[in-house]
Design a protein around this motif. Structure first.
Motif, short mmCIF file in Angstrom:
data_model
loop_
_atom_site.label_atom_id
_atom_site.label_comp_id
_atom_site.label_asym_id
_atom_site.label_seq_id
_atom_site.Cartn_x
_atom_site.Cartn_y
_atom_site.Cartn_z
N ILE A 57 -17.12 14.99 27.95
CA ILE A 57 -18.43 15.13 28.77
C ILE A 57 -18.33 15.78 29.84
CG2 ILE A 57 -20.23 13.70 29.68
CD1 ILE A 57 -20.07 13.51 26.46
N ALA A 86 -30.44 18.38 23.54
CA ALA A 86 -31.26 17.14 23.25
C ALA A 86 -32.47 17.01 23.61
CB ALA A 86 -30.55 15.97 24.00
N VAL A 112 -23.76 20.03 23.47
CA VAL A 112 -24.92 19.29 23.38
C VAL A 112 -25.66 19.37 24.83
CG1 VAL A 112 -26.21 17.24 22.69
CG2 VAL A 112 -24.18 18.17 21.37
N ILE A 131 -27.19 15.62 27.06
CA ILE A 131 -26.93 14.64 25.87
C ILE A 131 -27.32 13.27 26.32
CG2 ILE A 131 -24.57 14.14 26.82
CD1 ILE A 131 -23.50 13.98 24.26
N GLN A 163 -26.96 9.01 19.53
CA GLN A 163 -25.73 9.32 19.93
C GLN A 163 -24.54 8.66 18.93
OE1 GLN A 163 -24.97 7.84 24.08
NE2 GLN A 163 -27.26 8.41 24.54
N LEU A 181 -16.83 17.74 20.30
CA LEU A 181 -18.02 17.83 21.16
C LEU A 181 -17.90 17.88 22.51
CD1 LEU A 181 -21.02 16.57 21.26
CD2 LEU A 181 -20.10 14.59 21.53
N GLY A 215 -20.32 17.42 25.65
CA GLY A 215 -21.57 17.27 25.96
C GLY A 215 -21.84 17.30 27.54
N THR A 243 -24.21 16.50 31.00
CA THR A 243 -25.05 15.45 31.66
C THR A 243 -25.24 15.82 33.05
OG1 THR A 243 -26.07 13.29 31.58
CG2 THR A 243 -23.46 13.79 31.52
N LEU A 261 -24.65 6.82 28.23
CA LEU A 261 -23.95 7.40 26.81
C LEU A 261 -23.41 5.99 26.33
CD1 LEU A 261 -22.21 10.68 27.72
CD2 LEU A 261 -24.58 10.11 26.75
#
Length: 434
Positions: A55, A84, A113, A116, A124, A138, A140, A142, A150
């Motif tokens: 992330i 998203a 993503v 996210i 999720q 993945l 993500g 943010t 999350l």
């Protein structure tokens, strides 16, 4: 056609400046050396030849999308991106199915993503089996604190990397690249160039958007005032309902507690500029007065409440000055948590001792029956005693005397402390325990 340009890393000549200056390798990413530089955790992943799910958490314009794209390129993964904001369950299923087909053919997929945190908890959870099976790696992105936004299960399967807002050195690198791309210098004086960096507020994409506007102007350099007239200052990044709100109010409160009026004024101004409700700030200022200052300066509570009333009466912007005055008063006042700690201790004692009755001599005696039972018998009216102090016991008979309030000796409490010590000695003498 734009997809072909993006896939090849080449951008059409009419693309926005920020797109044309997208880094072609991780070495060209600015401001994130703690992750991408020598020994950085993401750099080590690349060198090991294996990516883990992650992330990327950071402010806008710090390179999250660019890093994800370049990671896929460096590791030889197929890059696939969804947002998203615009994607639903059908889009996710399609992305996972495509990744599964690629995996069967020996091709790994990096699924990026964006935003996210916009997916709900159920959505999720839908990522989990595909991440666990290795169908996708993945990544993500943010702008919100992952701890709040999350799922814990998703976080446990990912590493969280924090991207920093771009400092002036990193932003200036982007301007130098922009000038090289355009083949001409920005039409700014040195002071205006510094002001432009401040306007960007750590956002590289926003900086390049502003620079593109400036490149279209006549070549005569603009000073700071002309720059301000040309570009619209954007609102500072501040979300009253999310982490930034709690970070800034914590900074304000702790600056007051730490007796730093200058820092406290700065954080107060930051919150007001961000659109914070001044009455929320007024409530917090009152809390500071009772929680951190207390009896060291009893006037602080009056000042804090007066500031709230003044803001109620005047509104913005004039009423904000009353909040500022209260903040300065509280920051410069002596500090004591004596009452705060005493009340917490008293509440614990009250919970422990249950329903013990007051001693008979201070019970209310409105009826003859109560008087016959001894209610109020022997009560001494302290102001009528010779020393203005009876030394009587006011705790339940079944409870040993306890000391909850322990003045720290700061400010007004210095006198209170001396008075309580004198009364304690008098009480001990009267009870014969000295």
């Amino acid at each position: 056609m734009s997809d072909l340009f993006e896939a090849s890393g080449i951008h059409p000549p009419d693309a926005p400046l920020a797109d044309r200056l997208r880094p072609a390798s991780l070495d060209q990413v600015v401001g994130q050396d703690h992750l991408l530089g020598e020994g950085g955790p993401i750099r080590r992943m690349i060198e090991a030849g294996r990516l883990g799910s992650m992330i990327l958490w950071g402010p806008p314009g710090t390179g999250k999308t660019t890093i994800a794209r370049l990671l896929a390129k460096a590791a030889g993964y197929q890059y696939q991106q969804i947002s998203a904001v615009f994607s639903g369950v059908a889009d996710l299923k399609k992305a996972f199915e495509q990744a599964r087909v690629r995996r069967a053919a020996g091709q790994s997929t990096l699924l990026f993503v964006d935003e996210i945190h916009r997916f709900n908890r159920a959505q999720q959870d839908g990522f989990l089996p595909f991440v666990e099976e290795g169908v996708v790696t993945l990544v993500g992105a943010t702008t919100e604190n992952p701890s709040f936004e999350l799922n814990g299960a998703l976080l446990s399967r990912s590493q969280v990397f924090v991207l920093k807002r771009l400092d002036d050195a990193a932003l200036n690198q982007l301007l130098i690249r922009a000038e090289a791309e355009e083949g001409l210098p920005l039409p700014l004086t040195l002071e205006a160039r510094q002001a432009l960096l401040a306007l960007a507020d750590g956002d590289g994409r926003y900086l390049l958007t502003m620079a593109e506007t400036l490149f279209a102007l006549p070549p005569e350099p603009l000073d700071v005032q002309a720059l301000a007239a040309t570009l619209q200052r954007r609102a500072p990044a501040y979300d009253k309902s999310r982490e930034e709100h709690y970070n800034l109010i914590s900074a304000l409160h702790k600056s007051v507690r730490g007796s730093d009026p200058d820092a406290a004024l700065y954080w107060l101004a930051r919150m007001l500029n961000g659109g914070e409700d001044p009455l929320y700030l007024a409530r917090r200022i009152v809390r500071m007065a009772v929680e951190d200052i207390g009896e060291a300066d009893p006037l602080s509570l009056l000042v804090a409440n007066a500031a709230k009333d003044t803001y109620d009466f005047l509104g913005s912007p004039e009423g904000e000055l009353a909040l500022a005055q209260a903040v300065v008063h509280l920051a410069t006042a002596p500090k004591s948590v004596g009452v705060y700690e005493a009340f917490k201790a008293a509440k614990r004692a009250a919970a422990e001792t249950g329903s013990l009755m007051p001693p008979a001599h201070i019970r209310n005696a409105p009826t003859k029956l109560m008087k016959s039972l001894g209610y109020g018998k022997g009560y001494q009216y302290d102001p009528d005693t010779e020393e203005g102090f009876s030394g009587a016991n006011f705790f339940p008979d079944e409870m040993d005397r306890r000391v909850f309030y322990k003045p720290k000796g700061e400010g007004h409490e210095e006198k209170v402390k001396a008075r309580l010590e004198r009364w304690a000695a008098m009480r001990a003498a009267k009870s014969g325990t000295s």
